[in-house]
Design an enzyme around this catalytic site. Sequence first.
Site, mmCIF file in Angstrom:
data_model
loop_
_atom_site.group_PDB
_atom_site.id
_atom_site.type_symbol
_atom_site.label_atom_id
_atom_site.label_comp_id
_atom_site.label_asym_id
_atom_site.label_seq_id
_atom_site.Cartn_x
_atom_site.Cartn_y
_atom_site.Cartn_z
ATOM 1 N N ALA A 178 0.824 -1.204 0.000
ATOM 2 C CA ALA A 178 0.000 0.000 0.000
ATOM 3 C C ALA A 178 0.856 1.251 0.000
ATOM 4 C CB ALA A 178 -0.932 0.001 1.219
ATOM 5 N N CYS A 179 0.371 2.257 -0.698
ATOM 6 C CA CYS A 179 1.041 3.555 -0.699
ATOM 7 C C CYS A 179 -0.016 4.641 -0.749
ATOM 8 C CB CYS A 179 2.030 3.671 -1.861
ATOM 9 S SG CYS A 179 1.258 3.659 -3.489
#
Length: 479
Positions: free
Chosen positions: A394-395
């Site tokens: 995730a970013c």
Amino acid sequence: MSNATAITEVKNPSPSARARIQAFGGFLTNMVLPNIGAFIAWGILTALFIPTGWIPNEKLAEIVGPSITYLLPLLLAGTGGRMIAGQRGAIMGMIGAIGLIVGSGIPMFLGAMIIGPLGGWVIKKFDKSIENKVPAGFEMIVNNFSIGILGFLLMILSFYVIGPVIESANNFVTSAIKSLVATGFLPLLSLINEPAKILFLNNVIDQGIYYPLGMQETLKEGKSIFFTVASNPGPGLGLLLAFSVFGKKAAKRTAPGAIIIHFLGGIHELYFPYVLMKPLTIIAMIAGGMSGITVFNLFNVGLVAGPSPGSIFSYLALTPKGNFLGVIAGVVVAAVVSFVITSIILKLDKKADEEEDFTSSIEKSKSMKSEGKQILSSSLVNPTSNTISKISFACDAGVGSSAMGATTFRKRLQKKNINGIEVKHYRIEDAPKDSDIIVVHKDLYERARLSHNDKKIITISNYIDDPNLAQLINELEEK
């Protein structure tokens, strides 16, 4: 055949046709319910500002048309696409929906509920076909152009093919039901509606047929009777009142409480066990529904939007100017008819009800509802497991560094011959709830913890080659 095998077969029967239809209805419901607030907002706007509304306003009434033409179908399509393939599915669904909207002359609710999931399915299949085949660093360009190209093709297909087909089908159904209205046979719909409710198939009818037709009619007439033909709380109220007076044991004790939740809260499922316990009372429900529709028809009344939940409060809130007498009369008459017939059935029934009868009916009702839910959930989510089966990178946006990190990590798993683990990339807040591990940059840890405080979160400094990723690989290899 061994006993173990026999037991397995008993516990895992093939889903019935009813359960499959029920699951389909559940899918429609999950597409509609998150957007009910928007439908109600449109209904209030219509009730207030159209020329026949409470406070006619020519300028504000200009919002009515564009909202039903663009806003509501796009919301449905986006939700349907997201249910299939997350945010990418939502975008595909809305791209396809705009082709339907512009290429047709009616509000495309039914079309949006088809094209949204279809768009999600297309992009999901594409993503699956290129999984593990995109070179590291090229994820963003592939992701963006795949939606752009496939979305463009779906938009054109919707405009020229899907939209006209759906419009023709919609016109046919509309003409058929309007014929029932013109000939006075509309109350016969209760022969379908009431048994369908008890089998938890009401969502298929409401969300799939009556609500789309009702919205189209409301745009022209400012109201629609279609919103009332399956949602009237009167028949259920009459049934529960009869059980409160003439019922026995557990059914009589619980009926008054069920009245509050059903009639005021709008949860119609509360009366289903009572009908299942005394199947003959379905006659009362059908007669109550038919009488209610007859009264609505005689008074020429309707609602401005679908009452969800089917509470008397929803009915009154969505009743347009000049329709209150007819709407209230339809609910009251339906309740009286249902009460009288149910009372006669209960009085003539000499069988002494046992506590177990009502409990059994409740369990049967729950089982019927859960059967469809199980089919629906199994088609939308992955089965849970005690082993690590899903790792989410995730970013901030979910398409840059996390995509590159997920691609690189998948390739490292392949080199180690570690199979059966799904590795995908997401925006932090969109990481699936069934993720076993979430990988984020160390600077995003606090943000990830806010959305996923119950998950194992691994922090890294480098999405491609980080000591914590190497340690994770070793742990997975050991398992």
